[in-house]
Design an enzyme around this catalytic site. Structure first.
Site, PDB file in Angstrom:
ATOM      1  N   LEU A   1      39.317  33.816  35.692  1.00 29.95           N
ATOM      2  CA  LEU A   1      39.365  32.593  36.706  1.00 29.95           C
ATOM      3  C   LEU A   1      40.933  32.899  37.497  1.00 29.95           C
ATOM      4  CD1 LEU A   1      37.790  29.550  35.330  1.00 29.95           C
ATOM      5  CD2 LEU A   1      37.293  30.893  37.380  1.00 29.95           C
ATOM      6  N   CYS A   2      42.163  33.157  36.695  1.00 31.03           N
ATOM      7  CA  CYS A   2      43.215  33.083  37.423  1.00 31.03           C
ATOM      8  C   CYS A   2      43.412  34.183  38.301  1.00 31.03           C
ATOM      9  CB  CYS A   2      44.416  33.339  36.313  1.00 31.03           C
ATOM     10  SG  CYS A   2      44.139  34.644  35.118  1.00 31.03           S
ATOM     11  N   THR A   3      42.840  35.336  38.199  1.00 33.22           N
ATOM     12  CA  THR A   3      42.578  36.458  39.069  1.00 33.22           C
ATOM     13  C   THR A   3      42.015  35.837  40.456  1.00 33.22           C
ATOM     14  OG1 THR A   3      42.549  38.110  37.459  1.00 33.22           O
ATOM     15  CG2 THR A   3      41.852  38.803  39.826  1.00 33.22           C
TER      16      THR A   3
ATOM     17  N   GLU B   1      44.092  32.737  41.991  1.00 35.74           N
ATOM     18  CA  GLU B   1      45.845  33.187  42.224  1.00 35.74           C
ATOM     19  C   GLU B   1      45.842  34.439  42.987  1.00 35.74           C
ATOM     20  OE1 GLU B   1      47.676  30.678  42.098  1.00 35.74           O
ATOM     21  OE2 GLU B   1      46.628  29.395  41.063  1.00 35.74           O
TER      22      GLU B   1
END
Lengths: 449, 323
Positions: free
Chosen positions: A210-212, A215
Site C-alpha cells: 500500500l505504501c508504494t 507514496e
C-alpha cells in the site's frame, strides 16, 4: 445407415489404440471390442469450465468417442470470449456458457450426451463429483483448481499399509493457458502429486504494498491500482466498484492518467487499466487447442489404460519457437489434501461443537464456519438455514457416538480458511482417531460394515 | 477489413489476443489471405484457429464428398445427411467457418489444386496443403516460390496417431526483441524438393524415424499411382520392398526405418481427433507467426506422435548456405 458400419469406420482410429496390445500399455489393459464399447457407453467425464479450454475439451472428448459428458460453468458468454471459445456466437452473448456449449457439441457429434450445469463448482454436493470416472479441468484460477483437487482427493482412501485403494482413486487432468504458454498435467490422487503437493510451483501472487501505491508509484500498474483501490473509496465511499461498469472503469482510467502525469510515469492506457483491474489473462485459440487436446489424449489413456500416460506435468511454450517438456514431480507425503489426512486425536467425550472449535485452532487447518461430513451423512451443515436447524442438535453429541463408536475413520470438513489475508472456501480430509479404544476394531472392518 | 486502423468491433472481439501479440500483428493478420487444400481433421482445426484469430480471407479447396470417415474427425460438418448430401467438403466447411467469425471472408475455390497457375498462388500470403501426393507437394511449392512476393508454404499430414508439418518460408527475415534491443534474424529454408533430396546418410543420426517412414510411404503411394492415404496393411510387403530399395540406393542401413512403424502407418490412415487438434493448433501458431513477423518460426519439419506425446522439430536442410 447400419449402425455396425458406422461403428466400424467411426472408431477405426480408436481401434488402433484399444483393440491391440502394445508395449506402452498399463498393466491392467485388456484389448478388445468390449473395451471400446465400454468406453462409449459407460465412461462418464466431467469437464469443469466451458471457456477457452472447456469448449475445446468437449469437442475433443466427443469426437474421441466419449458418450457421456457433463460440463459445469458459472459464467455467461461475453464478446471477448469469442476469439477462442468457438462454440459461441455473437448472438449468444449473455447466455450461460455451459448450456450453449453442450448444445452446440451435441448438434455436431451424433450419439454424445452432454449435461450442462450452470452453477458454481462449490454449489454441487461432493457426491456429485464421485459419479465421474475422470474429471477434466479447464479452469482459470488457482482457487478453483484447489477446490476441485480437494474434492477429488477427498474420495481417496488408504489401506492399513498406507497404500491408496484403487477403487477410490479419482483421476484428474488439468490444463491451463496464458498467451503462448500452457501446461497439461495428470493427477492420480495417491500416486502422482496432487495440485496442493506442487502449489509451491506458483510464484507469489503480485500484490503491491500500500505504501508504494500511496507514496511512491513507479509503474503504470501502480497508478491504476491507486485509483482502483485507494482513490475510489475516498471519492465514492460506500459505493462498490463494479469492474463490468464502463463508467466505473473510465473513472479509474482517468484518475490513473492524472496520477501518472503527476509522477511522470508512461504507459497508462485504457486497455492496461482493464487488464490490471480485472486481472485479464491474455488468450489465443491455438494454445487452448493444443493444451486441451493433450488433456483429451490423457483422459482417453487413463479411462482405457491403453497407453502410458503423461508422467506427469507437461509445459508448453510457443512464444520463442516451440518448446515442450515433461517433468515427473513427486508426491508430497505430508500433503494435507491427498495424503492420508490430517491426524486428529480425540477423547470419546469430545462433542461435535468442541471438535469444530479445535479445527479453528489447529495450525494445519485454521478452519472456521465448519460443516462436517462423515461417510454419506452431514453431521453439521452451516447453510442453508433449514439444514442448519436440522443438524444443530448434533453439536452437543459426542463425535464418537455420531461416528458409530468406531476407533478411527476419515471425516471431511468444509469451511473457510485464511490464506495470505484472503478468505477462501476449502475442503479438508481428517483422520480422526479416538484415544483409549481397543485396536481390534479398525477402519477396514468399519468400512465394510 | 480495409483501412489501417482496427474497427471498434475488431478491438472488442480480439481484445484477449491483442494482449498477446499486439495491435500491429492483429492488423497484419486482418490483411492476410490464406489458401487451404484438403479439408481433413487437422486442416479443419487449423482453419478454426486462424478464422478465430481474424485473418483477412480464407479460401478452401476440396471437391471430395462427405464420407463416414470425414464425419468422425471433422467438427465442421453437421451429421445430418439432409444437410451434407450433394455438397463438397469445402462447401460444408466454408458455411461453418463463416459462423466462427463473420469478419473473415471464407470462400470456396473449385478445381484441382495442381492445375492452378502462378498468378493464382500470387493472390495469397500463406498456402497450406494436406492429403497431397509427393509430386503435387513439389509442384505447388515450386509455384509458390516462383511468385515475386513471398508466399509462405506449409504441408500437414496425419497418419494413424502421428502427424507431420513441413514449413517453407524461403528467405525469412524477422526481428526478435531481447530485453532492450531488437535483433534481426535471418533464416533460409530449402524447398520441399531440396529438403527431401538430402541423402539420409547426411542427416543427424538421431533424426526422428517418422521423417524417414513418411518419405517411404509417400514414395510408395506415388509409385503405385495411389491417392494419398489410399494404402492398407495389404501393401506392407510392397512398402518394405520399396524401403529396402530406397535405403540400398543411398547406402543407408534399412534398420533405421523400423518395419513396425511402417506397419502402423499403413494399417490406418484415418485421423485421430486430439492429434488433429494439436497439429492444427501448432500450425495455426506458425502461420500467425509468419504473418505477423513475430516469433521464431519452425524450421522446417515438425513431428508429433500421440503414443509418447512427443513433439520433435527437425531441421532437414543443407548446411551449406547458398545451395
Amino acid at each position: 445407415m447400419a449402425d455396425s458400419t458406422a461403428h466400424v469406420s467411426r472408431s477405426r482410429d480408436l481401434d488402433k489404440l484399444l483393440l491391440r496390445p502394445g508395449h506402452l500399455v498399463g498393466p491392467t489393459f485388456e484389448p478388445g471390442p468390449e473395451l471400446r464399447d465400454d468406453l462409449r457407453k459407460f465412461a462418464t467425464v466431467l469437464v469443469v469450465g466451458a471457456g477457452g479450454l472447456g469448449c475445446e475439451l468437449l469437442k475433443d472428448l466427443a469426437l474421441s468417442g466419449f458418450k457421456n459428458l457433463e460440463v459445469i460453468d458459472m459464467d455467461r458468454i461475453e464478446v471477448s470470449n469469442l476469439n477462442r471459445q468457438f462454440l459461441f456466437r455473437l448472438q449468444d452473448v449473455g447466455k450461460p456458457k455451459a448450456e450453449v456449449a453442450a448444445k452446440r457439441v451435441m448438434e455436431r457429434v451424433s450419439g454424445v450426451n452432454i449435461v450442462p450445469h450452470f452453477c458454481r463448482i462449490e454449489d454441487k454436493d461432493i457426491e456429485f463429483y464421485n459419479h465421474f470416472n475422470i474429471i477434466a479441468l479447464g479452469l482459470d484460477s488457482i482457487e478453483a483448481r484447489s477446490y476441485i483437487n480437494a474434492v477429488a482427493c477427498s474420495f481417496l482412501e488408504y489401506d492399513s499399509d498406507d497404500k491408496p485403494l484403487e477403487e477410490t482413486i479419482k483421476p484428474m487432468v488439468d490444463g491451463g493457458t496464458e498467451g503462448f504458454k500452457g501446461h497439461a498435467r495428470v493427477i492420480i490422487p495417491g500416486v502422482t502429486p496432487c495440485f496442493e503437493c506442487t502449489i509451491w510451483l506458483f510464484p507469489p501472487q503480485v500484490k503491491f504494498p500500500l505504501c508504494t501505491l500511496a507514496e511512491t508509484p513507479r509503474t503504470a500498474a501502480h497508478c491504476i491500482e491507486y485509483a482502483h483501490l485507494i482513490k475510489w473509496d475516498e471519492v465514492h465511499s460506500g459505493k462498490a466498484f463494479d469492474p463490468d461498469d464502463p463508467e466505473h472503469m473510465k473513472w479509474v482510467y482517468s484518475e490513473a492518467v492524472k496520477r501518472a502525469e503527476l509522477f511522470g510515469i508512461p504507459g497508462v492506457t485504457y486497455s492496461l487499466t482493464q487488464g490490471v483491474v480485472k486481472n485479464i489473462i491474455p488468450a489465443i485459440a491455438s494454445t487452448n487447442a493444443i493444451i486441451s487436446a493433450a488433456c483429451a489424449l490423457e483422459t482417453l489413456k487413463i479411462v482405457s489404460g491403453c497407453s502410458k500416460t503423461l508422467s506427469n506435468y507437461l509445459t508448453y511454450n510457443g512464444a520463442e519457437g516451440l518448446h515442450t517438456k515433461v517433468t515427473e514431480f513427486v508426491k508430497d507425503m505430508d500433503c494435507l489434501i491427498c495424503g492420508p489426512g490430517v491426524l486428529i486425536e480425540l477423547d470419546t467425550s469430545v462433542t461435535l461443537q468442541k471438535f469444530m472449535d479445535q479445527l479453528q485452532e489447529h495450525p494445519k487447518l485454521l478452519l472456521s464456519k465448519a460443516s462436517v461430513k462423515y461417510r454419506e451423512k452431514n453431521l453439521y451443515i452451516q447453510a442453508p438455514p433449514v439444514l442448519e436447524e436440522l443438524t444443530r442438535s448434533n453439536l452437543n453429541l459426542p463425535l464418537f457416538d455420531l461416528m458409530g463408536k468406531i476407533r478411527k475413520d476419515i471425516v471431511h470438513v468444509t469451511g473457510t480458511t485464511t490464506n495470505n489475508d484472503k478468505k477462501t472456501s476449502c475442503l479438508r480430509k481428517l483422520r480422526v482417531v479416538f484415544k483409549g479404544i481397543d485396536g481390534a476394531t479398525d477402519m477396514d472392518t468399519a468400512g465394510g460394515a | 477489413m480495409d483501412g489501417e486502423e482496427l474497427t471498434e468491433q475488431e478491438t472488442a472481439l480480439y481484445d484477449r489476443q491483442i494482449r498477446v501479440w499486439g495491435v500491429d500483428a492483429q492488423r497484419r493478420l486482418s490483411k492476410a489471405h490464406i489458401l487451404v487444400s484438403g479439408m481433413k481433421g487437422t486442416v479443419v482445426e487449423f482453419c478454426k484457429n486462424i478464422v478465430l484469430a481474424g485473418v483477412g480471407s480464407l479460401t478452401l479447396v476440396d471437391s471430395r464428398e462427405v464420407t463416414e470417415e470425414a464425419l468422425s474427425a471433422n467438427f465442421l460438418i453437421p451429421p445430418d445427411e439432409n444437410v451434407y448430401s450433394g455438397k463438397t467438403l469445402a462447401e460444408l466447411c466454408c458455411d461453418s467457418l463463416k459462423d466462427f467469425n463473420p469478419m473473415v471472408r471464407v470462400s470456396v475455390e473449385k478445381g484441382d489444386i495442381s492445375s492452378f497457375g502462378g498468378d493464382f498462388y500470387g493472390r495469397f500470403d500463406v498456402v497450406v496443403i494436406s492429403s497431397c501426393s509427393f509430386a503435387t507437394k513439389k509442384l505447388i511449392n515450386e509455384k509458390c516460390r516462383k511468385v515475386s512476393k513471398r508466399v509462405a508454404f506449409y504441408t500437414v499430414d496425419c497418419r494413424d496417431s502421428c502427424g507431420e508439418i513441413y514449413v517453407d518460408l524461403q528467405n525469412y527475415t524477422y526481428s526478435k526483441k531481447k530485453l532492450d534491443e531488437t535483433d534481426e534474424c535471418q533464416l533460409q529454408y530449402p524447398s520441399f524438393e531440396e529438403a527431401v533430396a538430402i541423402p539420409w546418410r547426411a542427416l543427424p543420426r538421431k533424426v526422428t524415424k517418422l521423417y524417414l517412414a513418411m518419405r517411404v510411404i509417400e514414395r510408395f503411394e506415388e509409385a503405385e499411382g495411389r491417392n494419398p492415404g489410399e494404402i492398407s496393411i495389404a501393401d506392407l510387403p510392397g512398402v518394405l520392398k520399396l524401403k529396402k530399395e530406397l535405403c540400398d540406393a543411398q547406402s543407408f542401413n534399412e534398420s533405421h526405418v523400423p518395419d513396425a512403424l511402417l506397419e502402423r502407418l499403413v494399417s490406418d490412415t484415418s485421423e485421430f481427433p486430439p492429434v488433429c487438434a494439436i497439429l492444427g493448433g501448432i500450425l495455426g501458431q506458425e502461420v500467425i507467426k509468419a504473418i505477423s513477423g513475430k516469433g521464431d518460426p519452425l524450421k522446417n519439419f515438425f513431428f508429433f506422435d500421440a503414443i509418447d506425446g512427443k513433439g520433435i522439430i527437425e531441421d532437414i536442410s543443407n548446411p551449406n548456405p547458398g545451395s
